[in-house]
Design a protein around this motif. Structure first.
Motif, short mmCIF file in Angstrom:
data_model
loop_
_atom_site.label_atom_id
_atom_site.label_comp_id
_atom_site.label_asym_id
_atom_site.label_seq_id
_atom_site.Cartn_x
_atom_site.Cartn_y
_atom_site.Cartn_z
N LEU A 284 38.37 -20.54 14.22
CA LEU A 284 36.98 -20.24 15.11
C LEU A 284 36.52 -18.90 14.77
O LEU A 284 35.35 -18.54 15.03
CB LEU A 284 37.39 -20.33 16.59
CG LEU A 284 37.56 -21.95 16.98
CD1 LEU A 284 38.01 -21.96 18.29
CD2 LEU A 284 36.33 -22.80 16.75
N CYS A 285 37.36 -17.87 14.88
CA CYS A 285 37.05 -16.28 14.45
C CYS A 285 36.54 -16.32 13.38
O CYS A 285 35.35 -15.62 13.27
CB CYS A 285 38.42 -15.64 14.69
SG CYS A 285 39.15 -15.45 16.36
N PHE A 286 36.88 -17.12 12.18
CA PHE A 286 36.22 -17.09 10.80
C PHE A 286 34.96 -17.54 10.80
O PHE A 286 34.02 -17.00 10.32
CB PHE A 286 37.12 -17.86 9.65
CG PHE A 286 36.51 -17.87 8.55
CD1 PHE A 286 36.51 -17.03 7.59
CD2 PHE A 286 35.82 -18.99 8.20
CE1 PHE A 286 35.68 -16.89 6.31
CE2 PHE A 286 35.16 -19.22 6.87
CZ PHE A 286 35.10 -18.00 6.16
N ILE A 287 34.70 -18.66 11.59
CA ILE A 287 33.27 -19.05 11.73
C ILE A 287 32.37 -17.95 12.58
O ILE A 287 31.18 -17.97 11.87
CB ILE A 287 33.33 -20.45 12.44
CG1 ILE A 287 34.29 -21.50 11.66
CG2 ILE A 287 31.78 -21.22 12.98
CD1 ILE A 287 34.36 -22.90 12.29
N TYR A 288 32.88 -17.52 13.57
CA TYR A 288 32.02 -16.37 14.15
C TYR A 288 31.79 -15.59 13.52
O TYR A 288 30.58 -15.04 13.72
CB TYR A 288 33.02 -16.26 15.57
CG TYR A 288 32.17 -15.26 16.56
CD1 TYR A 288 31.06 -15.77 17.49
CD2 TYR A 288 32.36 -13.80 16.58
CE1 TYR A 288 30.49 -15.02 18.37
CE2 TYR A 288 31.64 -13.01 17.30
CZ TYR A 288 30.67 -13.68 18.23
OH TYR A 288 29.91 -12.76 19.04
N PHE A 289 32.65 -15.05 12.70
CA PHE A 289 32.27 -13.71 11.75
C PHE A 289 31.39 -14.20 10.87
O PHE A 289 30.72 -13.27 10.43
CB PHE A 289 33.71 -13.15 11.18
CG PHE A 289 33.61 -12.29 10.24
CD1 PHE A 289 33.28 -10.81 10.64
CD2 PHE A 289 33.74 -12.55 8.78
CE1 PHE A 289 33.09 -9.97 9.68
CE2 PHE A 289 33.41 -11.57 7.76
CZ PHE A 289 32.94 -10.26 8.30
N SER A 290 31.40 -15.33 10.42
CA SER A 290 30.59 -15.90 9.36
C SER A 290 29.19 -16.11 9.60
O SER A 290 28.16 -15.53 9.08
CB SER A 290 31.09 -17.12 8.53
OG SER A 290 32.32 -17.09 8.09
N LEU A 291 28.77 -16.55 11.01
CA LEU A 291 27.61 -16.64 11.49
C LEU A 291 27.11 -15.26 12.06
O LEU A 291 25.92 -15.31 12.01
CB LEU A 291 27.76 -17.72 12.66
CG LEU A 291 28.01 -19.08 12.27
CD1 LEU A 291 28.11 -19.95 13.72
CD2 LEU A 291 27.08 -19.60 11.31
N PHE A 292 27.84 -14.39 12.64
CA PHE A 292 27.25 -13.20 13.37
C PHE A 292 27.57 -11.87 12.50
O PHE A 292 26.98 -10.99 13.15
CB PHE A 292 27.65 -13.18 14.80
CG PHE A 292 27.34 -14.54 15.64
CD1 PHE A 292 25.84 -14.73 16.02
CD2 PHE A 292 28.22 -15.53 15.92
CE1 PHE A 292 25.71 -15.87 16.73
CE2 PHE A 292 27.76 -16.70 16.80
CZ PHE A 292 26.38 -16.85 17.05
N SER A 293 28.26 -11.93 11.85
CA SER A 293 28.81 -10.53 10.92
C SER A 293 29.19 -9.51 11.69
O SER A 293 28.55 -8.48 11.81
CB SER A 293 27.58 -10.41 10.41
OG SER A 293 26.96 -11.33 9.12
N THR A 294 29.96 -9.77 12.74
CA THR A 294 30.79 -9.00 13.67
C THR A 294 31.50 -8.20 13.04
O THR A 294 31.66 -8.14 11.62
CB THR A 294 31.29 -9.79 14.78
OG1 THR A 294 32.23 -10.63 14.31
CG2 THR A 294 30.22 -10.57 15.56
N GLN A 295 32.37 -7.38 13.74
CA GLN A 295 33.37 -6.32 13.22
C GLN A 295 34.33 -7.40 12.32
O GLN A 295 34.77 -8.69 12.86
CB GLN A 295 34.06 -5.85 14.21
CG GLN A 295 33.33 -4.73 14.98
CD GLN A 295 33.04 -3.42 14.26
OE1 GLN A 295 33.93 -2.92 13.35
NE2 GLN A 295 31.96 -2.63 14.55
N ALA A 296 34.66 -6.87 11.23
CA ALA A 296 35.72 -7.45 10.27
C ALA A 296 37.07 -7.81 10.73
O ALA A 296 37.92 -8.72 10.69
CB ALA A 296 35.65 -6.91 8.81
#
Length: 398
Positions: free
Chosen positions: A93-105
């Motif tokens: 889920l964190c990977f999907i969130y990062f991929s969609l919103f480009s948050t902190q790595a």
């Protein structure tokens, strides 16, 4: 009880020293805005960790206390398997969130972080019931020391920023967890739905309670970050500084958990509750007094405004600590829905207070809301237990 409290107290004292040195060093090198990024990471991790472990840490204590070794090994193996599966889902889920919103790595680290933190917690609760107080203390101290070493190296060699701060904490937690769990075996080949039913029955109310608990305890940093990242950094620092008191409460809880269970079984809780509460109040007063006279000596100018919210946060943690005994009893009796109800009321209290102050929201506002919500939390939890016939009887027969 006294000898265990002394040993836990010594180690927690050392942890306090290392934690304060770390905070002094970090706040001299990063801005409140950078510190806010670290605070948001901790806040998100706090939301996901109960989901990873299904909030079964207290159940580990209960089962270690009551089961034979063979039955306990089956229990803990199944719990670790559940934690591994839950953590994998969180990481995805964190990977999907990062991929969609480009948050902190560093968002990508959360699934692994909460998994190893959970494994460390399980082992610590085992040490607690086994009265291996020195090992328990060494684990906590080792995490703090190792984190400080990595923070120092990263800051001096590379750059002083929130990402390296988070990475340092991550490496320390994972390394120590791997070290103390090197003989664990996860029985994936024997997993079936029936195995998970006891964990769901115990932990599901606590997992549901994660959201209101997160609102009451940790959402303030995320909310405040939307208005002012500098204020969010001040609040994060204040929570860590005031949270030093909770290190004592943790030591106290570890020292008395078996005494609480034995007193509950023998219907003699009254004296134990009086001793615990007296120590909690005494130490909180001492802590605030020491900070009042020496706080300015180690606070960096960028974080000096933490004085405005510190005392509200300590009082909030003190009131939260009063719930130590009913939380243990809820775990013992399997009445975890009591904790769910208390957290729900605490979250509503926090939301109500924040909405009242929304136009002028600051670190102080959030700290006052935290105090108000913790007062609600402990009051509701105790009220439920005094309305539980078995507990009421056990206290009054002391």
């Amino acid at each position: 009880m006294l000898s265990k409290l002394i040993i836990y107290g010594v180690f927690q004292g050392l942890i306090v020293v290392v934690s304060l040195l770390t905070m002094i060093y970090v706040t001299k090198h990063v801005s409140p805005s950078e510190y806010a990024i670290y605070g948001v990471f901790l806040s998100i991790a706090a939301l996901f960790q109960p989901l990873a472990s299904f909030s079964c840490e207290r159940l580990v204590q209960v089962k270690k206390h009551s089961l034979s070794n063979d039955k306990y090994q089956v229990f803990i193996g199944e719990l670790i398997a559940l934690t591994a599966i839950s953590s994998f889902i969180i990481a995805f889920l964190c990977f999907i969130y990062f991929s969609l919103f480009s948050t902190q790595a560093t968002t990508l680290l959360i699934g692994i972080f909460v998994a190893f933190r959970s494994l460390k917690s399980f082992k610590l609760f085992e040490y607690n019931i086994e009265n291996r107080t020195i090992k328990y203390g060494l684990v906590g101290l080792s995490v703090k020391v190792l984190a400080f070493i990595f923070i120092y190296v990263f800051f001096e060699v590379y750059s002083a920023n929130a990402n390296y701060l988070i990475l340092s904490i991550f490496i320390a937690e994972v390394s120590i967890s791997l070290l103390i769990n090197n003989n664990r075996v996860i029985p994936f080949r024997t997993i079936n739905k029936a195995q998970f039913k006891p964990f769901l029955k115990f932990g599901l109310p606590l997992v549901i309670a994660t959201i209101p608990a997160w609102i009451a305890h940790d959402s303030g940093r995320v909310i405040l970050d939307r208005f002012s990242s500098a204020e969010a950094g001040i609040l994060t620092f204040g929570l860590q500084l005031a949270g030093v008191y909770m290190l004592f409460n943790s030591a106290l809880g570890n020292a008395v958990v078996k005494d609480v269970y034995l007193a509950y079984e023998s219907r003699s809780l009254g004296k134990v509750i009086l001793k615990i509460t007296s120590l909690q109040v005494l130490v909180s007063i001492l802590f605030m007094t020491v900070f009042h006279y020496s706080g300015d000596l180690f606070l960096d100018e960028k974080f000096i405004s933490v004085n405005e919210c510190f005392y509200y946060l300590v009082l909030g943690f003190l009131i939260q600590s009063f719930s130590l005994v009913p939380v243990y009893l809820a775990s013992y009796d399997g009445k975890t829905k009591f904790v769910l109800k208390a957290n729900a009321f605490a979250a509503l209290a926090f939301i109500f207070y924040v909405l009242l102050c929304l136009e002028a929201i600051t670190a102080v506002t959030i700290a006052q809301g935290f105090l108000f919500s913790m007062l609600t939390y402990s009051t509701v939890l105790w009220f439920q237990y005094f309305n539980s016939a078995s507990t009421f009887t056990s206290i009054n027969k002391s």
